[in-house]
Write a protein that holds these residues in place. Structure first.
Motif, PDB file in Angstrom:
ATOM      1  N   GLU A 635       0.872  -1.165   0.000  1.00  0.00           N
ATOM      2  CA  GLU A 635       0.000   0.000   0.000  1.00  0.00           C
ATOM      3  C   GLU A 635       0.915   1.224   0.000  1.00  0.00           C
ATOM      4  OE1 GLU A 635      -3.623   1.566  -0.459  1.00  0.00           O
ATOM      5  OE2 GLU A 635      -3.473  -0.540   0.154  1.00  0.00           O
ATOM      6  N   ILE A 636       0.739   2.115  -0.968  1.00  0.00           N
ATOM      7  CA  ILE A 636       1.593   3.294  -1.111  1.00  0.00           C
ATOM      8  C   ILE A 636       0.799   4.537  -0.748  1.00  0.00           C
ATOM      9  CG2 ILE A 636       3.025   4.644  -2.681  1.00  0.00           C
ATOM     10  CD1 ILE A 636       3.343   2.080  -4.378  1.00  0.00           C
ATOM     11  N   ILE A 637       1.330   5.303   0.192  1.00  0.00           N
ATOM     12  CA  ILE A 637       0.666   6.530   0.641  1.00  0.00           C
ATOM     13  C   ILE A 637       1.639   7.689   0.474  1.00  0.00           C
ATOM     14  CG2 ILE A 637      -0.435   7.716   2.580  1.00  0.00           C
ATOM     15  CD1 ILE A 637      -1.107   4.965   3.736  1.00  0.00           C
ATOM     16  N   SER A 691       2.587  15.216  17.181  1.00  0.00           N
ATOM     17  CA  SER A 691       1.188  15.595  17.013  1.00  0.00           C
ATOM     18  C   SER A 691       0.601  15.127  15.688  1.00  0.00           C
ATOM     19  CB  SER A 691       1.041  17.113  17.130  1.00  0.00           C
ATOM     20  OG  SER A 691       1.663  17.751  16.024  1.00  0.00           O
ATOM     21  N   ARG A 692       1.454  14.645  14.767  1.00  0.00           N
ATOM     22  CA  ARG A 692       0.957  14.151  13.464  1.00  0.00           C
ATOM     23  C   ARG A 692       0.834  12.630  13.424  1.00  0.00           C
ATOM     24  NH1 ARG A 692       2.046  19.521  14.045  1.00  0.00           N
ATOM     25  NH2 ARG A 692       1.657  20.678  12.101  1.00  0.00           N
ATOM     26  N   VAL A 693       1.239  11.959  14.485  1.00  0.00           N
ATOM     27  CA  VAL A 693       1.253  10.496  14.467  1.00  0.00           C
ATOM     28  C   VAL A 693      -0.143   9.919  14.305  1.00  0.00           C
ATOM     29  CG1 VAL A 693       1.726   8.445  15.857  1.00  0.00           C
ATOM     30  CG2 VAL A 693       3.391  10.306  15.768  1.00  0.00           C
ATOM     31  N   GLU A 694      -1.101  10.385  15.092  1.00  0.00           N
ATOM     32  CA  GLU A 694      -2.441   9.776  15.083  1.00  0.00           C
ATOM     33  C   GLU A 694      -3.089   9.874  13.712  1.00  0.00           C
ATOM     34  OE1 GLU A 694      -6.737  10.028  17.445  1.00  0.00           O
ATOM     35  OE2 GLU A 694      -5.099  11.392  17.972  1.00  0.00           O
ATOM     36  N   GLY A 695      -2.985  11.047  13.066  1.00  0.00           N
ATOM     37  CA  GLY A 695      -3.600  11.204  11.756  1.00  0.00           C
ATOM     38  C   GLY A 695      -2.999  10.260  10.732  1.00  0.00           C
ATOM     39  N   LEU A 696      -1.665  10.101  10.744  1.00  0.00           N
ATOM     40  CA  LEU A 696      -1.032   9.215   9.784  1.00  0.00           C
ATOM     41  C   LEU A 696      -1.360   7.755  10.081  1.00  0.00           C
ATOM     42  CD1 LEU A 696       0.751   8.930   7.339  1.00  0.00           C
ATOM     43  CD2 LEU A 696       2.774   9.160   8.802  1.00  0.00           C
ATOM     44  N   VAL A 697      -1.437   7.399  11.348  1.00  0.00           N
ATOM     45  CA  VAL A 697      -1.833   6.031  11.718  1.00  0.00           C
ATOM     46  C   VAL A 697      -3.222   5.725  11.189  1.00  0.00           C
ATOM     47  CG1 VAL A 697      -2.464   4.549  13.659  1.00  0.00           C
ATOM     48  CG2 VAL A 697      -0.314   5.826  13.713  1.00  0.00           C
ATOM     49  N   ASN A 698      -4.145   6.655  11.382  1.00  0.00           N
ATOM     50  CA  ASN A 698      -5.518   6.436  10.901  1.00  0.00           C
ATOM     51  C   ASN A 698      -5.577   6.335   9.386  1.00  0.00           C
ATOM     52  OD1 ASN A 698      -6.613   6.366  13.455  1.00  0.00           O
ATOM     53  ND2 ASN A 698      -7.107   8.547  13.489  1.00  0.00           N
ATOM     54  N   ALA A 699      -4.743   7.120   8.689  1.00  0.00           N
ATOM     55  CA  ALA A 699      -4.709   7.044   7.227  1.00  0.00           C
ATOM     56  C   ALA A 699      -4.230   5.672   6.776  1.00  0.00           C
ATOM     57  CB  ALA A 699      -3.814   8.141   6.677  1.00  0.00           C
ATOM     58  N   ILE A 700      -3.219   5.132   7.446  1.00  0.00           N
ATOM     59  CA  ILE A 700      -2.717   3.802   7.089  1.00  0.00           C
ATOM     60  C   ILE A 700      -3.767   2.737   7.397  1.00  0.00           C
ATOM     61  CG2 ILE A 700      -0.968   2.066   7.638  1.00  0.00           C
ATOM     62  CD1 ILE A 700       0.996   4.379   8.142  1.00  0.00           C
ATOM     63  N   LYS A 701      -4.443   2.878   8.529  1.00  0.00           N
ATOM     64  CA  LYS A 701      -5.508   1.924   8.859  1.00  0.00           C
ATOM     65  C   LYS A 701      -6.599   1.935   7.801  1.00  0.00           C
ATOM     66  CE  LYS A 701      -5.134   1.895  13.934  1.00  0.00           C
ATOM     67  NZ  LYS A 701      -5.834   2.235  15.198  1.00  0.00           N
ATOM     68  N   ALA A 702      -6.984   3.134   7.374  1.00  0.00           N
ATOM     69  CA  ALA A 702      -8.053   3.242   6.376  1.00  0.00           C
ATOM     70  C   ALA A 702      -7.627   2.620   5.055  1.00  0.00           C
ATOM     71  CB  ALA A 702      -8.405   4.710   6.175  1.00  0.00           C
ATOM     72  N   ALA A 703      -6.356   2.776   4.686  1.00  0.00           N
ATOM     73  CA  ALA A 703      -5.888   2.254   3.405  1.00  0.00           C
ATOM     74  C   ALA A 703      -5.701   0.747   3.426  1.00  0.00           C
ATOM     75  CB  ALA A 703      -4.577   2.936   3.031  1.00  0.00           C
ATOM     76  N   THR A 704      -5.316   0.194   4.572  1.00  0.00           N
ATOM     77  CA  THR A 704      -4.965  -1.229   4.648  1.00  0.00           C
ATOM     78  C   THR A 704      -6.045  -2.105   5.259  1.00  0.00           C
ATOM     79  OG1 THR A 704      -3.955  -0.911   6.817  1.00  0.00           O
ATOM     80  CG2 THR A 704      -2.524  -0.669   4.882  1.00  0.00           C
ATOM     81  N   GLY A 764      -6.340  -5.577   2.842  1.00  0.00           N
ATOM     82  CA  GLY A 764      -5.780  -5.506   4.187  1.00  0.00           C
ATOM     83  C   GLY A 764      -5.570  -6.871   4.795  1.00  0.00           C
ATOM     84  N   LYS A 765      -6.500  -7.786   4.520  1.00  0.00           N
ATOM     85  CA  LYS A 765      -6.337  -9.135   5.056  1.00  0.00           C
ATOM     86  C   LYS A 765      -5.073  -9.788   4.500  1.00  0.00           C
ATOM     87  CE  LYS A 765     -11.291  -9.907   5.797  1.00  0.00           C
ATOM     88  NZ  LYS A 765     -12.496 -10.617   5.332  1.00  0.00           N
ATOM     89  N   LYS A 766      -4.788  -9.509   3.235  1.00  0.00           N
ATOM     90  CA  LYS A 766      -3.563 -10.062   2.645  1.00  0.00           C
ATOM     91  C   LYS A 766      -2.333  -9.462   3.293  1.00  0.00           C
ATOM     92  CE  LYS A 766      -5.733 -10.762  -1.873  1.00  0.00           C
ATOM     93  NZ  LYS A 766      -5.721 -10.357  -3.298  1.00  0.00           N
ATOM     94  N   LEU A 767      -2.435  -8.180   3.651  1.00  0.00           N
ATOM     95  CA  LEU A 767      -1.281  -7.497   4.221  1.00  0.00           C
ATOM     96  C   LEU A 767      -0.921  -8.013   5.595  1.00  0.00           C
ATOM     97  CD1 LEU A 767      -2.093  -3.798   3.262  1.00  0.00           C
ATOM     98  CD2 LEU A 767      -0.267  -5.196   2.326  1.00  0.00           C
ATOM     99  N   THR A 768      -1.918  -8.376   6.379  1.00  0.00           N
ATOM    100  CA  THR A 768      -1.657  -8.672   7.784  1.00  0.00           C
ATOM    101  C   THR A 768      -0.705  -9.830   7.967  1.00  0.00           C
ATOM    102  OG1 THR A 768      -3.655 -10.022   7.815  1.00  0.00           O
ATOM    103  CG2 THR A 768      -3.827  -7.747   8.636  1.00  0.00           C
ATOM    104  N   GLY A 769      -0.686 -10.777   7.061  1.00  0.00           N
ATOM    105  CA  GLY A 769       0.196 -11.933   7.233  1.00  0.00           C
ATOM    106  C   GLY A 769       1.443 -11.898   6.396  1.00  0.00           C
ATOM    107  N   ARG A 770       1.666 -10.800   5.662  1.00  0.00           N
ATOM    108  CA  ARG A 770       2.739 -10.812   4.693  1.00  0.00           C
ATOM    109  C   ARG A 770       4.114 -10.875   5.313  1.00  0.00           C
ATOM    110  NH1 ARG A 770       1.999  -6.172   1.347  1.00  0.00           N
ATOM    111  NH2 ARG A 770       0.135  -7.239   0.712  1.00  0.00           N
ATOM    112  N   GLY A 771       4.280 -10.343   6.505  1.00  0.00           N
ATOM    113  CA  GLY A 771       5.599 -10.326   7.141  1.00  0.00           C
ATOM    114  C   GLY A 771       6.164 -11.718   7.365  1.00  0.00           C
TER     115      GLY A 771
END
Length: 780
Positions: A635-637, A691-704, A764-771
């Motif tokens: 996922e590229i942001i 102060s920018r951490v929460e917004g970026l975390v939420n953006a990644i959650k929404a994308a993945t 997102g489901k595919k991403l969760t196990g990719r590591g």
């Protein structure tokens, strides 16, 4: 009458016999005629001991026997031999010491008695010493004076001479092949199978092409120099190569431990009024032994040599210094940082250094002890963080945030750590956490130093130590030579997390000046940088992910800071490193699940960048496509806006185009722009990043689709006084009014965002196990 006639016959016979004996004495009676052959055409032979009273003689050369016509093909002096041949001819040298000064004025080949015989025998292993070839034996042609190649030093005359090859000689005493003091012309000089031994003069070195005619600042003589199979023995008084060249290749060169001077002192190039073509200096497949400091000086600065010989080097098409597949053996101070051995200097942006696949090692002392159970195998017993790599046994961790993590039971651990910049504004700093607690940072003040990582711990408890480089990849290298416990036992390293987030960017990602206020700095230095104080580690921790940083201060998408275009981030991103192993591709063995890109600020820097919005948009589009090719499932942001929003519209346009082509896993996230109070030295403070951490975390959650989450609602509070922060088309134009935090604002962008949201759960489901795929080789 008869008696008198008989006496006459006897006298005639005696005269005939005497004459025959004289003729026989002049012929090479020891060489049967059938075993000899005539000299090749346009070839001359030199032997300082040649009998010039003879009409011809027999010689051995190159394993064959030849008849030489004395005075026509055979001479005592090199000058006579050179005068006898036409351009393109060949001169053979007999074993002797040559003290005659010569100026070579025509294209030719000069062959010593060891032509074609490499003086070096390489060891079976890369680290084995090279020995002198027994095939060299004795009987060398030794150059003990100066030979001027194509140009005369004293008269400054340049001759119609474009190519000279010398093969199979020894340079000793005050011998020197020189091609300097020239105003105009060009020449290719090739030296092969040369032995430098018995050199005893404090001079400019045996291979000397140094030009400062007529005023030490103008050099109009272009040279290409090739040196293959060269052996330096005991040369303590001069550098091996002292060059003014357009191209230089040293291949198969051995510099022994007793040769204490530099192999290459510095490099300069001819005036751009003569040639604007590429300039290069290359060392390949060479061995350098027992040095304590500079071996190779790749000095392409405009003050090279102290005479300003490179004043026009910035106008050259390109300038490249390469050291590849070389061995640096048994340096007196141990495994030194590379920049102590390979000195790189430049002050123009067209210079590139390629330092790759070299070996640095120290022969371990003879011992009968068992292997040290307290010392970690850095390749198997630690967790590698970020893009790291090995040079011999040393682990380099040059990128911001790269390093190691390891576990043990015991009271402490220490490491031998080195860096290429142990002083000044570019000094490397490392960070240490012990059992999650941040320790005082360590400044790398020496080429190699012992660092205590942990001490005084509960000796019966298991502990985890994390070590990273907190400073910029472009500033200095860092490497671990040894990692060792003070007591206790090693434990298995931490496992790789199932998720990996890669952060790509510039100074805003590496944490340039993030702690400037904490250290009271009024100007940048590495002391002000700390990648751990950016949003990078906090975002990764919030999402349970490993993280890697691929970022360099001053880099852009199309243009870097200062409007220069070499080594932009799209050029650097596919590479292993930006500092030492430049040009080596990165393997991408472990694929990132999410890639956060924060680039564009440097493209928009300055007031007259000359970069058009369309050029920038094309650059963003092409870079994302390259990132996708290398990371097909990530996922590229594109996350932008901390200090500028210039070209924001072009970023969105490029992403919309990619979405429309079917790649819906690329999105834009607008970071909240910093106020003046949130900046130090023009860059975000640690508090601003936090102060920018929460917004970026939420953006990644929404994308993945990780852990649910919704598209972040970020309140954008632009400072109305910072007009450049609301431009999106080009510097000086106003924003179209879009200040949403996620997605793209056009109809196409809205549709793409909706499609991305619909697909997010499945993707997102595919991403969760990719590591788990490369968990056992966590080497990113």
């Amino acid at each position: 009458m008869k008696r008198r006639s008989d006496d006459g016959r006897r006298r005639a016979q005696a005269l005939f016999i005497a004459a025959s004996l004289l003729i026989a004495a002049a012929l090479p009676a020891a060489i049967p005629a059938a075993a000899a052959e005539p000299m090749p055409e346009n070839t001359a032979y030199v032997d300082p001991a040649l009998d010039m009273n003879a009409k011809s003689t027999g010689i051995e050369f190159g394993g064959k026997t030849y008849y030489v016509q004395v005075g026509l093909q055979g001479f005592r002096t090199v000058k006579e031999a050179l005068d006898s041949i036409s351009p393109g001819g060949t001169v053979w040298l007999a074993p002797a010491t040559y003290t005659e000064g010569v100026t070579i004025t025509k294209n030719c080949t000069i062959l010593g008695p060891k032509a074609g015989i490499d003086p070096n025998v390489r060891g079976a292993a890369a680290t084995d010493d090279w020995t002198r070839s027994p095939d060299r034996g004795t009987g060398e042609a030794v150059l003990a004076t100066s030979w001027h190649m194509g140009v005369n030093q004293n008269t400054k005359l340049v001759y119609d001479c474009t190519e000279i090859t010398v093969d199979g000689m020894q340079v000793g005493q005050g011998g020197m092949f020189r091609s300097n003091f020239a105003e105009k012309g060009s020449i290719k000089l090739t030296y092969r199978n040369m032995l430098v031994s018995g050199y005893n003069t404090a001079n400019n070195g045996p291979f000397y092409c140094y030009s400062y005619y007529p005023d030490r600042k103008t050099n109009n003589y272009a040279r290409d120099v090739v040196c293959e199979n060269i052996r330096f023995e005991g040369m303590t008084t001069a550098p091996g190569f002292n060059l003014t060249v357009e191209s230089f290749l040293a291949k198969g060169v051995y510099f022994d431990g007793a040769s204490t001077k530099h192999a290459l002192d510095f490099v300069s190039s001819c005036s751009p009024s003569v040639s604007r073509g590429p300039v290069s200096a290359t060392f390949e497949d060479c061995m350098f032994r027992q040095k304590t400091s500079q071996i190779i000086g790749l000095d392409f600065s405009t003050t090279a040599g102290g005479h300003g010989l490179n004043a026009g080097v910035g106008e050259k098409e390109s300038v490249t210094g390469t050291v590849r597949n070389c061995v640096f053996a048994d340096n007196a101070e141990g495994e030194l940082g590379e920049d102590r051995l390979i000195i790189r200097k430049s002050d123009t942006p067209n210079v590139r250094f390629v330092i790759e696949n070299n070996t640095y090692f120290v022969t371990p002392p003879a011992t009968t002890e068992k292997p040290d159970a307290m010392t970690y195998d850095l390749k198997t017993e630690v967790k590698l963080l970020g893009r790291t790599y090995f040079e011999g046994s040393r682990l380099f961790f040059n990128w911001s945030g790269s390093g190691v993590e390891f576990c043990f039971t015991g009271s402490g651990a220490k490491a031998t750590i080195g860096s290429s910049a142990p002083a000044g504004d570019h000094t490397a700093y490392i960070k240490i956490w012990v059992d999650g607690k941040e320790m005082p940072d360590v400044k790398l003040t020496a080429v190699s130093q012992e660092v205590t990582l942990a001490s005084g711990l509960d000796a019966n408890a298991k502990h985890t130590v994390r070590l990273i480089k907190r400073t910029n990849a472009r500033s200095s290298s860092a490497f671990i030579a040894q990692l060792k416990l003070t007591d206790g036992r090693k434990e298995a390293p931490p496992a790789a997390k199932e998720r990996l987030i890669e952060f790509v960017g510039d100074s805003l990602t590496v944490g340039y000046a993030s702690i400037a206020r904490d250290v009271g700095a009024t100007a940048w230095s590495t002391a002000t940088e700390d990648v751990s104080k950016t949003y990078v580690p906090a975002v990764a921790e919030a999402l349970g992910a490993d993280w890697s940083v691929v970022a360099v201060s001053g880099r852009g998408v199309v243009r870097n800071q200062g409007n220069e275009t070499s080594r932009t981030m799209p050029i650097l991103y596919p590479l292993l490193d930006d500092y030492n192993a430049t040009g080596v591709p990165y393997g991408f063995e472990r694929q990132a699940d999410v890639i956060v890109i924060n680039l564009g600020t440097n493209d928009a820097s300055g007031t007259v960048s000359g970069l058009t919005p369309d050029e920038f948009e094309a650059g963003v589009y092409n870079f994302i496509k390259d990132v996708r090719r290398l990371n097909p499932k990530a996922e590229i942001i594109w996350s932008y806006g901390l200090t500028k929003v210039t070209y924001q519209k072009q970023m969105k346009n490029a992403i919309e185009k990619i979405n429309a082509e079917g790649d819906t896993h690329v999105s834009f996230y607008r970071l909240q722009t910093c106020t003046d109070a949130e900046l130090a030295l023009g860059h975000p403070t640690a508090e601003a990043y936090a102060s920018r951490v929460e917004g970026l975390v939420n953006a990644i959650k929404a994308a993945t689709g990780w852990d649910g989450g919704a598209i972040a609602d970020t309140v954008v509070t632009d400072d109305p006084g910072r007009t450049e922060d609301i431009t999106t088309d080009a510097p000086g134009t106003s924003d179209s009014g879009d200040s949403s935090a996620g997605g793209c604002s056009s109809a196409a962008g809205t549709a793409a965002a909706a499609a991305a949201a619909a697909a997010a759960a499945t993707f997102g489901k595919k991403l969760t196990g990719r590591g788990k795929r490369k968990k056992e080789t966590d080497a990113d």
